[in-house]
Design an enzyme around this catalytic site. Structure first.
Site, PDB file in Angstrom:
ATOM      1  N   ASP A 235       0.815  -1.221   0.000  1.00  0.00           N
ATOM      2  CA  ASP A 235       0.000   0.000   0.000  1.00  0.00           C
ATOM      3  C   ASP A 235       0.852   1.277   0.000  1.00  0.00           C
ATOM      4  O   ASP A 235       0.315   2.387   0.121  1.00  0.00           O
ATOM      5  CB  ASP A 235      -0.927   0.022   1.227  1.00  0.00           C
ATOM      6  CG  ASP A 235      -2.261  -0.703   0.964  1.00  0.00           C
ATOM      7  OD1 ASP A 235      -2.674  -0.800  -0.217  1.00  0.00           O
ATOM      8  OD2 ASP A 235      -2.875  -1.152   1.944  1.00  0.00           O
TER       9      ASP A 235
ATOM     10  N   ARG B  51       0.712  -1.719   7.456  1.00  0.00           N
ATOM     11  CA  ARG B  51       1.227  -0.479   6.857  1.00  0.00           C
ATOM     12  C   ARG B  51       2.179   0.293   7.785  1.00  0.00           C
ATOM     13  O   ARG B  51       2.725   1.328   7.374  1.00  0.00           O
ATOM     14  CB  ARG B  51       0.049   0.436   6.448  1.00  0.00           C
ATOM     15  CG  ARG B  51      -0.861  -0.172   5.399  1.00  0.00           C
ATOM     16  CD  ARG B  51      -1.769   0.888   4.754  1.00  0.00           C
ATOM     17  NE  ARG B  51      -0.997   1.846   3.964  1.00  0.00           N
ATOM     18  CZ  ARG B  51      -1.498   2.954   3.414  1.00  0.00           C
ATOM     19  NH1 ARG B  51      -2.776   3.246   3.579  1.00  0.00           N
ATOM     20  NH2 ARG B  51      -0.749   3.773   2.712  1.00  0.00           N
TER      21      ARG B  51
ATOM     22  N   ARG C 264      -9.929   5.568  10.860  1.00  0.00           N
ATOM     23  CA  ARG C 264      -8.482   5.407  10.940  1.00  0.00           C
ATOM     24  C   ARG C 264      -7.857   6.359  11.975  1.00  0.00           C
ATOM     25  O   ARG C 264      -7.409   5.947  13.027  1.00  0.00           O
ATOM     26  CB  ARG C 264      -7.850   5.654   9.561  1.00  0.00           C
ATOM     27  CG  ARG C 264      -8.316   4.698   8.471  1.00  0.00           C
ATOM     28  CD  ARG C 264      -7.753   3.307   8.659  1.00  0.00           C
ATOM     29  NE  ARG C 264      -8.193   2.370   7.645  1.00  0.00           N
ATOM     30  CZ  ARG C 264      -7.567   2.124   6.508  1.00  0.00           C
ATOM     31  NH1 ARG C 264      -6.450   2.748   6.223  1.00  0.00           N
ATOM     32  NH2 ARG C 264      -8.045   1.236   5.646  1.00  0.00           N
TER      33      ARG C 264
ATOM     34  N   HIS D 140     -11.548   7.161   4.824  1.00  0.00           N
ATOM     35  CA  HIS D 140     -10.598   8.273   4.974  1.00  0.00           C
ATOM     36  C   HIS D 140     -11.307   9.566   4.538  1.00  0.00           C
ATOM     37  O   HIS D 140     -12.153   9.524   3.626  1.00  0.00           O
ATOM     38  CB  HIS D 140      -9.399   8.100   4.023  1.00  0.00           C
ATOM     39  CG  HIS D 140      -8.243   7.336   4.579  1.00  0.00           C
ATOM     40  ND1 HIS D 140      -7.441   6.550   3.785  1.00  0.00           N
ATOM     41  CD2 HIS D 140      -7.705   7.264   5.833  1.00  0.00           C
ATOM     42  CE1 HIS D 140      -6.471   6.009   4.519  1.00  0.00           C
ATOM     43  NE2 HIS D 140      -6.613   6.420   5.766  1.00  0.00           N
TER      44      HIS D 140
ATOM     45  N   CYS E  49      -5.001   9.701  -3.047  1.00  0.00           N
ATOM     46  CA  CYS E  49      -4.274   8.746  -2.205  1.00  0.00           C
ATOM     47  C   CYS E  49      -2.823   8.590  -2.650  1.00  0.00           C
ATOM     48  O   CYS E  49      -1.947   8.282  -1.842  1.00  0.00           O
ATOM     49  CB  CYS E  49      -4.925   7.369  -2.270  1.00  0.00           C
ATOM     50  SG  CYS E  49      -6.601   7.311  -1.668  1.00  0.00           S
TER      51      CYS E  49
HETATM   52  N1  ARG Z   1      -5.349   0.123   0.994  1.00  0.00           N
HETATM   53  C1  ARG Z   1      -5.076   1.382   1.573  1.00  0.00           C
HETATM   54  C2  ARG Z   1      -5.626   1.423   2.993  1.00  0.00           C
HETATM   55  O1  ARG Z   1      -6.707   0.937   3.199  1.00  0.00           O
HETATM   56  C3  ARG Z   1      -5.646   2.487   0.759  1.00  0.00           C
HETATM   57  C4  ARG Z   1      -5.245   3.829   1.259  1.00  0.00           C
HETATM   58  C5  ARG Z   1      -5.828   4.915   0.427  1.00  0.00           C
HETATM   59  N2  ARG Z   1      -5.264   6.161   0.740  1.00  0.00           N
HETATM   60  C6  ARG Z   1      -5.940   7.270   0.985  1.00  0.00           C
HETATM   61  N3  ARG Z   1      -5.286   8.365   1.141  1.00  0.00           N
HETATM   62  N4  ARG Z   1      -7.227   7.253   1.098  1.00  0.00           N
HETATM   63  O2  ARG Z   1      -5.010   1.923   3.896  1.00  0.00           O
END
Ligand code: ARG
Length: 277
Positions: A73, A98, A147, A176, A270
């Protein structure tokens, strides 16, 4: 005051991107990720490169963070930090898959001599923080609910010396802030109200009476996950409805195809962190 069809003026930007060389969908940490899907990495790199070339073609500067194996990612470079006036508030990722990305971003900023402020709470950088340099004297919008922790909003305010407005994200598909809201110039935003709590919708309506409002179709097409220089709005090519709305408001939509990266739950924004000196 913002009026329809006024002349939009682009401002040169500096961005940070990270090639999807090691992109994969090996785990599912948002509703868009399906570990049974096949990813064409070659195509992902090609589409990502078109995005990079598009931004360069618009006159912007793009730095690149070297991708690392085992961090599929990492292409979503917007999550590494939020940068305002030379101050960098680093990320602390929610999911352990991550976590290691944060150090790569930190190393980049420290090597370049930016003022780096280490986080002590979970936050995913520009994934959940947006900055509007001329709105109310300079405002940070911040998402929470999936998040980033609300405590990180207070930490960001101290790190960046700007008021931070907390917004509650309530729909898991928009996990997000940057998949539900984007700055389209120094003072204004586009957003999908349905991604926010009723109270947060009121806050946004109060702060941004001239915002462009997106609908379900725009949001589900990842249209809000855009990058604007104040005039040119680079957005997912699937978001044709939103492109039309932005054009009618005087912006220049620049569609790009990012179908492979969408499998990871991301699109244009992203992939692009903004470096603000
Ligand atoms: N697969 C990543 C996650 O879920 C995607 C992140 C996307 N990034 C963003 N800035 N929205 O963390």
């Amino acid at each position: 005051m913002v009026t329809v069809n006024q002349q939009r003026v682009p401002r040169k930007r500096t961005y940070l991107m990270c090639s999807p060389e090691y992109f994969a969908v090996e785990y599912a940490i948002n509703p868009w990720m399906d570990v049974t899907t096949t990813v064409d990495v070659g195509l992902a790199v090609k589409q990502w490169d078109r995005l990079r070339e598009t931004l360069v073609g618009l006159g912007h500067e793009v730095y690149q963070l070297p991708p690392e194996p085992g961090l599929p990612d990492m292409v979503f470079a917007a999550n590494g930090a939020i940068v305002v006036d030379g101050a960098v508030y680093g990320a602390q990722f929610k999911h352990e898959q991550r976590t290691a990305e944060a150090a790569a971003h930190r190393a980049f900023y420290q090597a370049q001599g930016w003022r780096f402020i280490a986080p002590t709470v979970t936050n995913e950088g520009e994934g959940d923080f947006a900055y509007l340099p001329e709105a109310h004297g300079g405002l940070v919008l911040a998402g929470y609910g999936f998040r980033t922790e609300p405590a990180a909003h207070a930490e960001a305010q101290e790190a960046l010396s700007r008021p931070v407005v907390s917004l509650h994200l309530v729909d898991p598909r928009f996990y997000h802030l940057d998949v539900a809201l984007a700055s389209i110039d120094d003072t204004n935003i586009v957003y999908y109200p349905g991604a926010f709590s009723t109270a947060s919708q009121k806050v946004l309506a109060q702060l941004f009476p001239y915002a462009v409002l997106a609908d379900d179709a725009d949001a589900l097409a990842f249209g809000l996950n855009l990058v604007s220089d104040g005039c040119n709005v680079v957005l997912n090519s699937a978001a044709t409805g939103l492109a039309g709305k932005l054009k009618a408001t005087g912006y220049q939509p620049v569609p790009v195809e990012l179908a492979e990266l969408r499998k990871g739950g991301g699109s244009v924004k992203c992939c692009v962190a903004e470096l603000r000196r």
